[in-house]
Design an enzyme around this catalytic site. Structure first.
Site, PDB file in Angstrom:
ATOM      1  N   GLY A   1       9.763  80.635   4.260  1.00 25.06           N
ATOM      2  CA  GLY A   1       9.315  80.532   2.869  1.00 25.06           C
ATOM      3  C   GLY A   1      10.520  80.187   2.008  1.00 25.06           C
TER       4      GLY A   1
ATOM      5  N   ASP B   1       8.041  73.716  -0.896  1.00 17.22           N
ATOM      6  CA  ASP B   1       9.412  73.880  -0.385  1.00 17.22           C
ATOM      7  C   ASP B   1      10.411  73.022  -1.134  1.00 17.22           C
ATOM      8  OD1 ASP B   1       7.422  74.509   1.907  1.00 17.22           O
ATOM      9  OD2 ASP B   1       9.292  75.585   2.320  1.00 17.22           O
TER      10      ASP B   1
HETATM   11  O1  MRU Z   1       7.702  76.833   7.465  1.00 17.96           O
HETATM   12  P1  MRU Z   1       7.561  77.893   6.414  1.00 17.96           P
HETATM   13  O2  MRU Z   1       6.707  79.032   6.827  1.00 17.96           O
HETATM   14  O3  MRU Z   1       8.911  78.347   5.886  1.00 17.96           O
HETATM   15  O4  MRU Z   1       6.820  77.157   5.239  1.00 17.96           O
HETATM   16  C1  MRU Z   1       6.542  77.848   4.059  1.00 17.96           C
HETATM   17  C2  MRU Z   1       5.709  77.070   3.117  1.00 17.96           C
HETATM   18  O5  MRU Z   1       5.341  75.953   3.360  1.00 17.96           O
HETATM   19  C3  MRU Z   1       5.409  77.726   1.805  1.00 17.96           C
HETATM   20  O6  MRU Z   1       4.221  77.214   1.290  1.00 17.96           O
HETATM   21  C4  MRU Z   1       6.526  77.397   0.836  1.00 17.96           C
HETATM   22  O7  MRU Z   1       7.772  77.783   1.346  1.00 17.96           O
HETATM   23  C5  MRU Z   1       6.316  78.021  -0.468  1.00 17.96           C
HETATM   24  S1  MRU Z   1       6.975  79.675  -0.448  1.00 17.96           S
HETATM   25  C6  MRU Z   1       6.585  80.521  -1.791  1.00 17.96           C
END
Ligand code: MRU
Length: 368
Positions: A54, A248
């Site tokens: 995240g 992200d």
């Molecule tokens: O691969 P991840 O689990 O790190 O991806 C996270 C996401 O895509 C979330 O939607 C994004 O980081 C937003 S966090 C508030």
């Protein structure tokens, strides 16, 4: 069971020991395990292997990585070039979320502004702590601003629940508290507004079905886990009032990188006149990229995450594909600004246009 999810922090420190602790998110929802981060290599491992994940959370973890490097580096912590090299290694652990580079570089700059090793250590600790608390406050503000959108939707529902679809986990586990996409949902639920969340399972690592469902369940928010491909069908049948996702990295022109599959949800939402909101703190804006499709690096992860069910050890029973079939694992996609109804930020709500983003964030340094 109802708990206050606002109290859940996926990262915390022991100021007495100077140690950093995180929830191992790979184990949820079946086990609640804590991992101590004591070395830079442990920080890099935790970010790359998604012990923590995240965008805001990997930023905070990376900031503490700079602290750990400074505190454990001995005389090398006097060496600016050595510290910059460590910062680069941490930043490279995951390429798409801009929060990681932003938080690491901010902490590095703070460290380099001090001369003595002890001052550098103290400064790194303070800066990482400041970033942590700022992200927590950002989530609270995002919650308050997003609440107005859910309240407006509730007025049209004559008492029925507002149905919100979300993708991946943009919840407390992805941030410091409350989340981004989930912050308005928690705020609405806590205000007594009936909400129901459609939770995309989010293959291949199932952040939706494992993490978002766990969080919402703990907080007592009604929700239903759906397959990643169900959203279009639900929208065609008026079963979704709005989509709220996190991101992200979002360009200053409004293009949104988020977990793979987000773009398809945005297309379905547009075709069915469902508002598509993206919730983000300013640390997720990239003020240097104007075209998301060509400018945002998309992480490619281990194809075995697709080939096997998300469980370790990887055993034949968990192989989901013929033994010799290759797989590809693009972790993110880019939703063009034109498909985004609005952004929910800590400074308020804005359109997904450069003009409106600049209106809300006139103080940022835009490049080119
Ligand atoms: O691969 P991840 O689990 O790190 O991806 C996270 C996401 O895509 C979330 O939607 C994004 O980081 C937003 S966090 C508030």
């Amino acid at each position: 069971m109802r708990e206050n999810i606002a109290n859940l922090r996926p990262i915390w420190t022991d100021p007495g020991e100077g140690t950093v602790k995180v929830i191992d998110q790979r184990k949820l929802p079946h086990a609640f395990k804590v991992m101590d981060l004591e070395t830079v290599d442990a920080v890099i491992y935790a970010i790359r292997e998604m012990v923590v994940r995240g965008a805001p959370l990997i930023g905070v973890t990376g900031a503490y990585g700079v602290y750990i490097a400074t505190a454990n580096g001995g005389d090398r912590a006097k060496d600016d070039a050595w510290l910059a090299g460590v910062a680069d290694r941490i930043t490279a652990a995951r390429p798409t979320a801009v929060n990681l580079a932003w938080a690491v570089n901010r902490t590095l700059a703070a460290v380099l502004s001090e001369k003595s090793v002890q001052n550098r250590i103290n400064r790194a600790w303070r800066e990482a702590g400041d970033i942590t608390e700022e992200e927590a406050e950002n989530s609270r503000r995002i919650g308050r601003h997003g609440l107005s959108l859910i309240m407006a939707a509730a007025e049209k529902k004559s008492g029925g629940p507002v149905n919100i679809l979300t993708h991946c986990n943009a919840g407390a586990l992805a941030c410091v508290e409350l989340g981004t996409a989930t912050a308005p949902i928690y705020a609405a639920h806590d205000h007594g507004i009936p909400v129901h969340v459609w939770v995309d399972e989010t293959r291949p690592l199932n952040q939706g079905s494992r993490l978002t469902a766990w969080e919402l369940g703990r907080h007592g928010v009604p929700h239903t886990v759906i397959t990643d491909n169900a959203g279009g069908h639900l929208m065609q049948h008026n079963m979704v009032d709005m989509v709220i996702v996190g991101t992200d990295r979002t360009t200053y022109t409004g293009d949104v990188a988020n977990k793979i599959g987000t773009y398809l949800k945005a297309l379905s939402a547009r075709d069915n006149h469902v508002p598509f909101y993206v919730a983000l703190p300013s640390s997720t804006f990239d003020w240097t990229i104007s075209d998301g499709l060509t400018g945002i690096p998309i992480e490619a992860r281990d194809p075995d995450e697709v080939r096997f069910a998300p469980s370790k050890p990887r055993i034949p029973d968990h192989l989901l594909v013929p033994e010799n079939s290759p797989a590809a694992n693009f972790a993110f996609d880019v939703t063009p600004a034109r498909l985004v109804t609005a952004f929910i930020t800590e400074r308020g709500i804005c359109q997904a246009t450069e003009t409106d983003i600049r209106r809300l964030f006139p103080d940022k340094r835009y490049l080119p």
